[in-house]
Write a protein that holds these residues in place. Structure first.
Motif, PDB file in Angstrom:
ATOM      1  N   TYR A 136       4.536  -8.584  -9.101  1.00 55.84           N
ATOM      2  CA  TYR A 136       4.358  -7.392  -9.923  1.00 55.84           C
ATOM      3  C   TYR A 136       2.923  -7.421 -10.433  1.00 55.84           C
ATOM      4  O   TYR A 136       2.431  -8.480 -10.834  1.00 55.84           O
ATOM      5  CB  TYR A 136       5.347  -7.376 -11.085  1.00 55.84           C
TER       6      TYR A 136
ATOM      7  N   ARG B  23       3.041  -2.062 -10.373  1.00 54.40           N
ATOM      8  CA  ARG B  23       3.422  -1.954  -8.970  1.00 54.40           C
ATOM      9  C   ARG B  23       4.034  -3.282  -8.512  1.00 54.40           C
ATOM     10  O   ARG B  23       3.899  -4.296  -9.190  1.00 54.40           O
ATOM     11  CB  ARG B  23       2.217  -1.580  -8.115  1.00 54.40           C
ATOM     12  N   SER B  24       4.667  -3.254  -7.353  1.00 56.30           N
ATOM     13  CA  SER B  24       5.343  -4.471  -6.892  1.00 56.30           C
ATOM     14  C   SER B  24       5.295  -4.572  -5.387  1.00 56.30           C
ATOM     15  O   SER B  24       5.085  -3.583  -4.676  1.00 56.30           O
ATOM     16  CB  SER B  24       6.801  -4.483  -7.363  1.00 56.30           C
ATOM     17  N   THR B  25       5.482  -5.787  -4.904  1.00 50.89           N
ATOM     18  CA  THR B  25       5.646  -6.030  -3.473  1.00 50.89           C
ATOM     19  C   THR B  25       6.558  -7.233  -3.278  1.00 50.89           C
ATOM     20  O   THR B  25       6.606  -8.132  -4.127  1.00 50.89           O
ATOM     21  CB  THR B  25       4.287  -6.261  -2.785  1.00 50.89           C
TER      22      THR B  25
ATOM     23  N   CYS C 168      -4.053  -9.771   5.089  1.00 53.07           N
ATOM     24  CA  CYS C 168      -4.413  -8.714   4.147  1.00 53.07           C
ATOM     25  C   CYS C 168      -5.426  -9.156   3.106  1.00 53.07           C
ATOM     26  O   CYS C 168      -6.155  -8.334   2.574  1.00 53.07           O
ATOM     27  CB  CYS C 168      -3.175  -8.192   3.440  1.00 53.07           C
TER      28      CYS C 168
ATOM     29  N   LYS D 187      -2.731  -3.528  -2.363  1.00 51.26           N
ATOM     30  CA  LYS D 187      -1.888  -2.432  -1.888  1.00 51.26           C
ATOM     31  C   LYS D 187      -1.141  -2.937  -0.659  1.00 51.26           C
ATOM     32  O   LYS D 187      -1.341  -2.464   0.457  1.00 51.26           O
ATOM     33  CB  LYS D 187      -2.741  -1.203  -1.581  1.00 51.26           C
ATOM     34  N   MET D 188      -0.301  -3.913  -0.880  1.00 50.64           N
ATOM     35  CA  MET D 188       0.369  -4.579   0.227  1.00 50.64           C
ATOM     36  C   MET D 188       1.534  -3.734   0.732  1.00 50.64           C
ATOM     37  O   MET D 188       2.211  -3.072  -0.032  1.00 50.64           O
ATOM     38  CB  MET D 188       0.832  -5.966  -0.204  1.00 50.64           C
ATOM     39  N   LYS D 189       1.755  -3.755   2.021  1.00 53.59           N
ATOM     40  CA  LYS D 189       2.727  -2.874   2.646  1.00 53.59           C
ATOM     41  C   LYS D 189       4.119  -3.495   2.703  1.00 53.59           C
ATOM     42  O   LYS D 189       5.105  -2.802   2.605  1.00 53.59           O
ATOM     43  CB  LYS D 189       2.261  -2.523   4.063  1.00 53.59           C
ATOM     44  N   SER D 190       4.188  -4.799   2.899  1.00 53.36           N
ATOM     45  CA  SER D 190       5.490  -5.425   3.078  1.00 53.36           C
ATOM     46  C   SER D 190       5.360  -6.927   2.888  1.00 53.36           C
ATOM     47  O   SER D 190       4.277  -7.460   2.672  1.00 53.36           O
ATOM     48  CB  SER D 190       6.029  -5.143   4.487  1.00 53.36           C
ATOM     49  N   SER D 191       6.502  -7.607   3.017  1.00 54.62           N
ATOM     50  CA  SER D 191       6.491  -9.061   2.879  1.00 54.62           C
ATOM     51  C   SER D 191       5.730  -9.729   4.016  1.00 54.62           C
ATOM     52  O   SER D 191       5.460 -10.927   3.961  1.00 54.62           O
ATOM     53  CB  SER D 191       7.930  -9.594   2.838  1.00 54.62           C
TER      54      SER D 191
ATOM     55  N   ASP E 105       2.750  -9.459   4.566  1.00 59.55           N
ATOM     56  CA  ASP E 105       1.437  -9.832   4.074  1.00 59.55           C
ATOM     57  C   ASP E 105       1.417 -11.251   3.503  1.00 59.55           C
ATOM     58  O   ASP E 105       0.372 -11.780   3.193  1.00 59.55           O
ATOM     59  CB  ASP E 105       0.972  -8.842   3.003  1.00 59.55           C
TER      60      ASP E 105
END
Length: 258
Positions: A168, A184-186, A234, A240-244, A246
Motif C-alpha cells: 500500500y 494505492r495498492s498492488t 519494473c 504504478k505496478m500492474k500485477s504481482s 512485478d
C-alpha cells in the motif's frame, strides 16, 4: 528482568513491543508500546498499552486504543505524523474475529497533543480507519523512488486473513496517509498460504528493497516457509505496478517442526 505491570489491566496476549521515540509531542520520555490480543477465546480484547520506562517502578499502562467498541487484536505499531499536524500519531494494523465475521483494518490513532510522562493524554485516542479487509497483523514502511522521479511511502503487509502479501503506498507529501483516497495498492503474492510478517530489506545490497515474508500452509506438513521477493523488471516503475508479476519469489525455505 523488568516486569511492566501486573493485575487486571495488563495485556491478555502481548505481541511485539515497540519503542516510543523520546520526543516532546510524545511526552518526552523513554517508553514502550505493547500491542496485544490474538485469536484464542479470552485473548481477543487487544490493547495498545503505553509504559514509561524512566520511572521506578515502571509506570502505566495507558491504553491509547481504549475507545474500541469491539475486540481487536494488535501486533505492531508505527509512530508517524499521519495528518501533518506535527505530532506523531500511531499507525497499525488490527483484526477482529468472531463467529459472524473476521476482517482486518489499517487504522491510525490521532495524537491529541498535550501528552506528558505521567500518562496525561495517553488514553482514548481518536481512531481513523484507512483500509478494511486488508492489513491485519504486521506492517513495515519505507520510502522508495519511482522512475517518475517521485518519492513514495510504501507499506508492506502480510495479511493473515486474506493470505496475501501486499503493498500500500502514497506519494510522499505532508498528510498524504490521512486521506484514504490517496492510498494505492498492488499484490505481491495473492496466495502465500497463511502469512504473518513481512518486512523490507536490501539483502543483496543492490540498492533495491526485497520483501521477506513468513507463512504457513496447510499443504506443507513439515512446517512453515520463509519467502523472499525481489523486484523484477519494473524497478517500481513509479510504483504504478500492474500485477504481482512485478515482484517474483526469489527463494523459499521450508522450516520443519518437530
Amino acid at each position: 528482568m523488568t516486569t511492566l505491570s501486573s493485575g487486571s489491566a495488563t495485556a491478555v496476549w502481548p505481541n511485539e513491543p515497540v519503542k516510543i521515540p523520546k520526543k516532546s509531542d510524545l511526552g518526552n520520555f523513554n517508553g514502550v508500546a505493547i500491542p496485544s490480543g490474538f485469536i484464542p477465546a479470552g485473548k481477543k480484547a487487544g490493547q495498545i498499552e503505553i509504559y514509561n520506562l524512566e520511572t521506578d517502578p515502571v509506570s502505566g499502562p495507558w491504553n491509547i486504543a481504549s475507545l474500541d467498541s469491539i475486540d481487536y487484536s494488535y501486533h505492531y505499531a508505527i509512530w508517524k505524523d499521519i495528518d501533518g499536524d506535527g505530532l506523531n500519531d500511531c499507525l497499525c494494523a488490527r483484526f477482529h474475529t468472531d463467529v459472524m465475521a473476521t476482517y482486518g483494518e489499517l487504522v491510525w490513532f490521532k495524537n491529541p497533543g498535550g501528552l506528558s510522562a505521567d500518562g496525561t493524554g495517553f488514553t482514548a485516542w481518536e481512531q481513523n480507519v484507512l483500509i478494511t479487509g486488508g492489513p491485519d497483523v504486521f506492517i513495515s514502511i519505507e520510502d522508495m523512488m519511482g522512475l517518475d522521479g517521485k518519492t513514495y511511502e510504501v507499506l508492506v503487509t502480510s495479511e493473515l486473513w486474506t493470505g496475501r502479501v501486499m503493498l500500500y503506498y502514497v506519494e510522499k507529501a505532508t498528510g498524504a496517509w490521512a486521506n484514504p483516497v490517496n492510498i494505492r495498492s498492488t499484490i505481491v503474492d495473492p496466495a502465500v498460504g497463511t502469512p504473518f510478517e513481512a518486512k523490507f530489506y536490501d539483502l543483496n545490497l543492490d540498492g533495491k528493497l526485497e520483501i521477506v515474508s513468513s507463512s504457513t500452509d496447510s499443504s506443507i506438513r513439515t512446517g512453515g516457509s520463509l519467502w523472499l521477493y525481489e523486484q523484477t523488471g519494473c524497478s517500481l516503475t513509479g510504483l504504478k505496478m500492474k500485477s504481482s508479476q512485478d515482484w517474483s519469489p526469489m527463494a523459499t525455505s521450508q522450516m520443519a517442526t518437530e
